[in-house]
Design an enzyme around this catalytic site. Structure first.
Site, PDB file in Angstrom:
ATOM      1  N   TYR A 140       0.838  -1.200   0.000  1.00  0.00           N
ATOM      2  CA  TYR A 140       0.000   0.000   0.000  1.00  0.00           C
ATOM      3  C   TYR A 140       0.877   1.255   0.000  1.00  0.00           C
ATOM      4  O   TYR A 140       0.709   2.162  -0.827  1.00  0.00           O
ATOM      5  CB  TYR A 140      -0.926   0.008   1.223  1.00  0.00           C
ATOM      6  CG  TYR A 140      -1.561   1.347   1.470  1.00  0.00           C
ATOM      7  CD1 TYR A 140      -2.628   1.785   0.694  1.00  0.00           C
ATOM      8  CD2 TYR A 140      -1.080   2.195   2.466  1.00  0.00           C
ATOM      9  CE1 TYR A 140      -3.202   3.035   0.900  1.00  0.00           C
ATOM     10  CE2 TYR A 140      -1.647   3.445   2.681  1.00  0.00           C
ATOM     11  CZ  TYR A 140      -2.705   3.853   1.897  1.00  0.00           C
ATOM     12  OH  TYR A 140      -3.265   5.088   2.103  1.00  0.00           O
ATOM     13  N   LYS A 178     -15.195   1.043   7.506  1.00  0.00           N
ATOM     14  CA  LYS A 178     -13.828   0.575   7.250  1.00  0.00           C
ATOM     15  C   LYS A 178     -13.452  -0.693   8.011  1.00  0.00           C
ATOM     16  O   LYS A 178     -12.378  -1.255   7.784  1.00  0.00           O
ATOM     17  CB  LYS A 178     -12.821   1.691   7.572  1.00  0.00           C
ATOM     18  CG  LYS A 178     -12.924   2.884   6.642  1.00  0.00           C
ATOM     19  CD  LYS A 178     -11.911   3.957   6.981  1.00  0.00           C
ATOM     20  CE  LYS A 178     -10.497   3.485   6.739  1.00  0.00           C
ATOM     21  NZ  LYS A 178      -9.509   4.561   6.973  1.00  0.00           N
TER      22      LYS A 178
END
EC number: 5.1.3.20
Length: 308
Positions: A140, A178
């Site tokens: 990421y 999330k």
């Protein structure tokens, strides 16, 4: 019109809210609502239209005419630091961003995008927006780092604003979708509401992060657009505080519970940032002079919102 990618997500929906607050409702939200829970982030907001991410990418590649666009806020990406599918991350966070960047450059549309403090990796000082200080620990972070590097090469020739923000530990309203990637404040509040004691990893009093309230993040984005700012900037408070400080603020709001410690997961030990603190020299030099909420201030505001 203003386009916000990831507009039903955490930071994106807060940018939409901030745009509404200055009278802008001519907003196209682009997102992937496969996670249907995110729709709740838009229910109290005013937008002009919604477009699925895949359809939007196809339109961008085709060079379709969207009419006059005042700005694009690109917050749509995979934000899971625990995601290890490199092909998915590079397609979602890197290639998509390049397509959108060139769409904006070709039309001189101001472009503001989400980078990340994950680009800094495991360092414990000098969180400065330069290549020599960046060494991401996960895919990421690498996807965000690589796009920052791409932008750096283009910035000198850009004829319209291109601005990236390295978000530090953002927390606050509209992150409930999330799951495990929601902030520690969100999870501690959830545990207390379930009648449990809030849980922190062992050593959490020594884990220091730059926790920044999402409404402050949205305001910096709006400021950058209104002032035609270009560059790559850290976006945190400039102060590191402990996870324990977050827990103390949550407990202070609820007036009940006590902290339990749990073992630190082995699989995270080599990939975990134990300290982050944004160097705000560059952001302040660019002219942003407003204060940021402390953990105590931001967590109190967040608890009031969550428990309203």
């Amino acid at each position: 019109m203003i386009i916000v990618t990831g507009g039903s997500g955490f930071i994106g929906s807060n940018i939409v809210k901030a745009l509404n607050a200055i009278g802008r409702t001519d907003i196209l939200v682009v997102d992937n609502l496969k996670n249907g829970e995110k729709f709740v982030n838009l229910v109290d907001l005013d937008i002009a239209d919604y477009c699925d991410k895949e359809d939007f990418i196809a339109s961008i590649i085709a060079g379709d005419d969207f009419g006059e666009i005042d700005a694009i806020f690109h917050e749509g990406a995979c934000s899971a630091t625990t995601e290890w599918d490199g092909k998915y991350l590079m397609q979602n966070n890197y290639e998509y961003s390049k397509e959108l960047l060139h769409f904006c450059l070709d039309r001189q549309i101001p472009f503001f995008y989400a980078s990340s403090a994950a680009t800094y990796g495991g360092r414990s000082d000098n969180f400065i927006e330069e290549r020599k200080f960046e060494q991401p620990l996960n895919v990421y972070g690498y996807s965000k780092f690589l796009f920052d590097e791409y932008v750096r090469k283009i910035l000198p020739e850009a004829e319209s604003p291109v601005c990236g923000f390295k978000y530090f530990n953002v927390y606050g309203p509209r992150e409930q979708h999330k799951g495990s990637m929601a902030s520690v404040a969100f999870h501690l509040n959830t545990q207390i509401l379930k009648g449990e004691n809030p849980k922190l990893f062992e050593g959490s009093e020594t884990f220091l992060r730059d926790f920044v309230y999402v409404e402050d993040v949205a305001q910096v984005n709006i400021w950058a657009w209104q002032n035609r700012i270009s560059g790559i900037f850290n976006l945190g408070t400039g102060n590191a505080e402990s996870f324990r400080a977050v827990a103390d603020a949550v407990l202070a709001f609820h007036q009940k519970g006590q902290i339990e410690t749990i073992p630190f997961p082995d699989h995270l030990k080599s990939r975990y940032q134990t300290f982050t603190q944004a160097d705000l020299t560059k952001l302040r030099a660019a002219g942003y002079d407003k204060p940021f909420k402390t953990v105590a201030e931001g967590t109190k505001a967040y608890m009031e919102w969550l428990n309203r």
